[in-house]
Write a protein that holds these residues in place. Structure first.
Motif, PDB file in Angstrom:
ATOM      1  N   PHE A 206      34.068  28.342   2.310  1.00  0.00           N
ATOM      2  CA  PHE A 206      33.931  29.405   1.320  1.00  0.00           C
ATOM      3  C   PHE A 206      32.494  29.895   1.343  1.00  0.00           C
ATOM      4  O   PHE A 206      31.572  29.153   1.004  1.00  0.00           O
ATOM      5  CB  PHE A 206      34.311  28.848  -0.061  1.00  0.00           C
ATOM      6  CG  PHE A 206      34.596  29.888  -1.105  1.00  0.00           C
ATOM      7  CD1 PHE A 206      35.472  30.932  -0.864  1.00  0.00           C
ATOM      8  CD2 PHE A 206      34.011  29.807  -2.362  1.00  0.00           C
ATOM      9  CE1 PHE A 206      35.753  31.879  -1.835  1.00  0.00           C
ATOM     10  CE2 PHE A 206      34.281  30.731  -3.346  1.00  0.00           C
ATOM     11  CZ  PHE A 206      35.158  31.773  -3.078  1.00  0.00           C
ATOM     12  N   GLN A 265      43.115  28.377   3.094  1.00  0.00           N
ATOM     13  CA  GLN A 265      41.935  29.013   3.661  1.00  0.00           C
ATOM     14  C   GLN A 265      42.067  30.534   3.622  1.00  0.00           C
ATOM     15  O   GLN A 265      41.094  31.250   3.339  1.00  0.00           O
ATOM     16  CB  GLN A 265      41.719  28.544   5.100  1.00  0.00           C
ATOM     17  CG  GLN A 265      40.477  29.137   5.764  1.00  0.00           C
ATOM     18  CD  GLN A 265      39.198  28.738   5.048  1.00  0.00           C
ATOM     19  OE1 GLN A 265      38.869  27.563   4.972  1.00  0.00           O
ATOM     20  NE2 GLN A 265      38.459  29.715   4.537  1.00  0.00           N
ATOM     21  N   GLU A 266      43.280  31.037   3.872  1.00  0.00           N
ATOM     22  CA  GLU A 266      43.487  32.485   3.815  1.00  0.00           C
ATOM     23  C   GLU A 266      43.302  33.011   2.391  1.00  0.00           C
ATOM     24  O   GLU A 266      42.748  34.093   2.175  1.00  0.00           O
ATOM     25  CB  GLU A 266      44.882  32.832   4.336  1.00  0.00           C
ATOM     26  CG  GLU A 266      45.069  34.312   4.620  1.00  0.00           C
ATOM     27  CD  GLU A 266      46.324  34.619   5.417  1.00  0.00           C
ATOM     28  OE1 GLU A 266      46.791  35.775   5.321  1.00  0.00           O
ATOM     29  OE2 GLU A 266      46.827  33.719   6.114  1.00  0.00           O
ATOM     30  N   ASP A 269      39.596  33.156   1.757  1.00  0.00           N
ATOM     31  CA  ASP A 269      38.987  34.318   2.416  1.00  0.00           C
ATOM     32  C   ASP A 269      39.213  35.591   1.592  1.00  0.00           C
ATOM     33  O   ASP A 269      38.315  36.444   1.490  1.00  0.00           O
ATOM     34  CB  ASP A 269      39.571  34.491   3.816  1.00  0.00           C
ATOM     35  CG  ASP A 269      39.161  33.369   4.763  1.00  0.00           C
ATOM     36  OD1 ASP A 269      38.194  32.653   4.464  1.00  0.00           O
ATOM     37  OD2 ASP A 269      39.842  33.194   5.804  1.00  0.00           O
TER      38      ASP A 269
END
Length: 326
Positions: A206, A265-266, A269
């Motif tokens: 992050f 994680q997506e 993002d």
């Protein structure tokens, strides 16, 4: 005594602020935010440390300017929270504009439920109320606060806005199971999902550093087939603007753990994109990145022995709190 005073303060806020002119309360909460910012206590200091990750090229003056705007944004959340119960449906609808509402409409039409994952940005309660009046009643989860009376106030407040609120702890139901059932009924679930500093949190990158975020949104999407949509919020002069990011697809390959990791994680993002655009509206006044944690807490999160362990080679009983806001 301190907890009773906090509860009394919130009770007074909900009783008084909603009846005062909005310009008066906005000015008062802005002034209060400036006082807190000027004193630069622990919360403001941590906010500025977090903003340095978001704005790596910013100098000290820019960080201070952004943190001041951030405290005004943070206090504006409470000012509006106290007023929300008296806003009518028309006002709630008008106070939020949405980019790519079609993503929610198309995902909802599939009949498999929708999960909206949000960071602590702008006014997520207003976003929830506005979505509800648009015809999407939803279920959410709230961390149990102390004192208990304050938690009850927040639950009653959010239920008055049309939300179903499940307590994160202390309830009789299996939270994951209830959320899964709501999704299988084709309903909407909204979850704050930018901080989970526990052993069950999913490691993510992050803003170039490691932290952890909740596994729940991705796990629910995998289990139920519901669409997972990250959303970010930002204040306007009047009301808020919501951006619905692309649906996070479930990877076709990999085991459950790796698919949850990839999806989380997506989500991270998407959060980063929204926060980078509106850093002043990200209300993160707590430690977030693992590099900021003390050695003992980091060891507990990672499942390593600490000096306080009660038995050789094993962690002491207990799990650190996630720190998610209610």
């Amino acid at each position: 005594m301190k907890q009773r005073l906090v509860d009394a303060g919130f009770g007074l806020g909900w009783s008084l602020v909603k009846w005062l002119p909005e310009k008066v309360t906005r000015a008062a909460f802005t002034a209060a935010a400036d006082v807190v910012w000027y004193r630069k206590g622990a919360g403001v200091t941590q906010l500025e440390a977090n903003l340095r990750r978001v704005l790596p090229d910013a100098d000290d003056d820019e960080i201070r300017k952004t943190s001041r705007a951030g405290m005004r944004s943070y206090l504006r959340y409470f000012q509006e929270a106290f007023r929300l119960p008296v806003w009518d449906r028309k006002t709630l609808h008008e106070r939020m504009t949405i980019t790519r509402l079609d993503r929610l409409e198309e995902a909802s039409a599939r009949g498999k439920g929708v999960i909206i994952a949000l960071p602590h940005m702008a006014n997520w309660d207003l976003a929830g109320a506005s979505v509800t009046v648009r015809g999407y009643p939803f279920t959410t989860v709230a961390e149990r606060l102390k004192p208990e009376a304050l938690f009850d106030r927040f639950v009653a407040y959010r239920e008055s806005l049309g939300m179903e609120v499940l307590p994160l702890t202390g309830g009789d139901a299996n939270i994951f199971g209830v959320l899964a059932r709501r999704l299988r009924e084709g309903r909407l679930i909204c979850l704050l999902a930018d901080r989970d500093l526990t052993r069950s949190g999913v490691p993510v990158d992050f803003f170039g550093e490691q932290t952890r975020m909740p596994a729940g949104p991705a796990a629910l999407a995998i289990q139920t087939g519901a669409a997972l949509i990250p959303a970010t919020l930002a204040y306007r002069e009047t009301g808020i603007h919501a951006t619905l990011h692309p649906v996070v697809a479930v990877p076709e390959e990999g085991d459950r753990k790796s698919r949850i990791a990839a999806m989380t994680q997506e989500v991270a993002d998407a959060f980063a994109a929204g926060i980078r655009e509106h850093p002043q509206d990200w209300h993160m006044l707590q430690r977030l990145w693992l590099a900021d944690l003390d050695a003992e807490r980091l060891a507990r999160i990672e499942g390593r022995p600490t000096p306080g362990d009660r038995r050789p080679g094993g962690p002491a009983t207990g799990t650190p709190g996630s720190g998610s806001a209610a």
